[in-house]
Write a protein that holds these residues in place. Sequence first.
Motif, PDB file in Angstrom:
ATOM      1  N   TYR A  65       0.833  -1.208   0.000  1.00  0.00           N
ATOM      2  CA  TYR A  65       0.000   0.000   0.000  1.00  0.00           C
ATOM      3  C   TYR A  65       0.863   1.251   0.000  1.00  0.00           C
ATOM      4  O   TYR A  65       0.623   2.186  -0.771  1.00  0.00           O
ATOM      5  CB  TYR A  65      -0.916   0.002   1.221  1.00  0.00           C
ATOM      6  N   ARG A  98       0.856   3.823  -3.034  1.00  0.00           N
ATOM      7  CA  ARG A  98       0.385   5.178  -2.769  1.00  0.00           C
ATOM      8  C   ARG A  98       1.416   6.214  -3.210  1.00  0.00           C
ATOM      9  O   ARG A  98       1.065   7.286  -3.728  1.00  0.00           O
ATOM     10  CB  ARG A  98       0.100   5.348  -1.267  1.00  0.00           C
ATOM     11  N   THR A 145       1.065   6.546  -6.875  1.00  0.00           N
ATOM     12  CA  THR A 145      -0.207   7.181  -7.208  1.00  0.00           C
ATOM     13  C   THR A 145      -0.128   8.695  -7.063  1.00  0.00           C
ATOM     14  O   THR A 145      -0.771   9.440  -7.820  1.00  0.00           O
ATOM     15  CB  THR A 145      -1.322   6.619  -6.306  1.00  0.00           C
ATOM     16  N   ARG A 146       0.645   9.156  -6.106  1.00  0.00           N
ATOM     17  CA  ARG A 146       0.812  10.596  -5.944  1.00  0.00           C
ATOM     18  C   ARG A 146       1.541  11.205  -7.132  1.00  0.00           C
ATOM     19  O   ARG A 146       1.274  12.343  -7.523  1.00  0.00           O
ATOM     20  CB  ARG A 146       1.584  10.880  -4.654  1.00  0.00           C
ATOM     21  N   PRO A 174      -1.575  10.220 -10.631  1.00  0.00           N
ATOM     22  CA  PRO A 174      -2.920   9.903 -10.132  1.00  0.00           C
ATOM     23  C   PRO A 174      -3.731   9.134 -11.162  1.00  0.00           C
ATOM     24  O   PRO A 174      -3.493   9.203 -12.369  1.00  0.00           O
ATOM     25  CB  PRO A 174      -3.528  11.283  -9.862  1.00  0.00           C
ATOM     26  N   GLU A 194      -7.006   2.355  -9.884  1.00  0.00           N
ATOM     27  CA  GLU A 194      -7.736   1.892  -8.714  1.00  0.00           C
ATOM     28  C   GLU A 194      -7.057   2.368  -7.444  1.00  0.00           C
ATOM     29  O   GLU A 194      -5.833   2.408  -7.339  1.00  0.00           O
ATOM     30  CB  GLU A 194      -7.819   0.362  -8.724  1.00  0.00           C
ATOM     31  N   SER A 195      -7.858   2.736  -6.476  1.00  0.00           N
ATOM     32  CA  SER A 195      -7.341   3.285  -5.235  1.00  0.00           C
ATOM     33  C   SER A 195      -6.561   2.242  -4.443  1.00  0.00           C
ATOM     34  O   SER A 195      -7.068   1.138  -4.187  1.00  0.00           O
ATOM     35  CB  SER A 195      -8.503   3.811  -4.379  1.00  0.00           C
ATOM     36  N   GLU A 209      -5.985   2.409  -1.374  1.00  0.00           N
ATOM     37  CA  GLU A 209      -6.673   2.256  -0.091  1.00  0.00           C
ATOM     38  C   GLU A 209      -7.715   1.145  -0.155  1.00  0.00           C
ATOM     39  O   GLU A 209      -7.888   0.380   0.812  1.00  0.00           O
ATOM     40  CB  GLU A 209      -7.348   3.573   0.308  1.00  0.00           C
ATOM     41  N   ARG A 210      -8.409   1.038  -1.283  1.00  0.00           N
ATOM     42  CA  ARG A 210      -9.433  -0.005  -1.418  1.00  0.00           C
ATOM     43  C   ARG A 210      -8.793  -1.382  -1.431  1.00  0.00           C
ATOM     44  O   ARG A 210      -9.328  -2.330  -0.849  1.00  0.00           O
ATOM     45  CB  ARG A 210     -10.236   0.215  -2.691  1.00  0.00           C
ATOM     46  N   HIS A 211      -7.635  -1.497  -2.106  1.00  0.00           N
ATOM     47  CA  HIS A 211      -6.933  -2.782  -2.112  1.00  0.00           C
ATOM     48  C   HIS A 211      -6.501  -3.155  -0.699  1.00  0.00           C
ATOM     49  O   HIS A 211      -6.673  -4.302  -0.272  1.00  0.00           O
ATOM     50  CB  HIS A 211      -5.698  -2.702  -3.021  1.00  0.00           C
TER      51      HIS A 211
END
Length: 204
Positions: free
Chosen positions: A145, A149, A152-153, A156, A159-160, A162-164
């Motif tokens: 995660y 993350r 992702t920053r 962007p 898929e999130s 956070e959801r994973h």
Amino acid sequence: MATSRSSAILGYLESKKNLAGGACGVLGLVLTLTGVAGTYWPVVVGGLYAAGALIAPPERLRPPVPPEPAEQLGFAREDFARLREYAGEVELPAEPAGILAGLLELYAAVLAPGWVAGVLAGDPEAVHALTRAIRTDVPECVDAYQRTRWWTRLAPGGESPERHLERQLSLLREEAERLTADLRETEARRQQTHTTYLEGRRES
């Protein structure tokens, strides 16, 4: 270092190769005493020893002995202490953090010294599953995660992470709940067995 060298020497002296070589070397001495070897007796004795050592079967390696469930449970407690320390240093969103906190509480309750841990130690598969989750699965979820993350920053979209993470921790929580349910069922069967035994004793 001297101790390890002495152990290696002692190990060879007790090996099949040395014993077979020694037996052939004795044969060489017999040939020497009977006059067959002649002046070349050192070569004959040494050659027979070497031949015996070469034809001897290799030593059978002993397979590694896996730790007993109770011992493995001790290792799991050590891993769990490191996991709690690691989890206390990471920042997670509220929802996954709550799931992780509940999961750690469940692990702590099962691993706490006492009769519950005794029941757990009696189920090697449960000990293995718990050890795997603590040592590998949970740290991998959190670490993956954090890495995802970070990317992702930079870019962007998609898929999130956070959801994973939430889904992964939820699955581990379900697995832990199944484990505790199985342990509870073990105790329930034990109680029922004792009831049946007492009823049978009354009727006899």
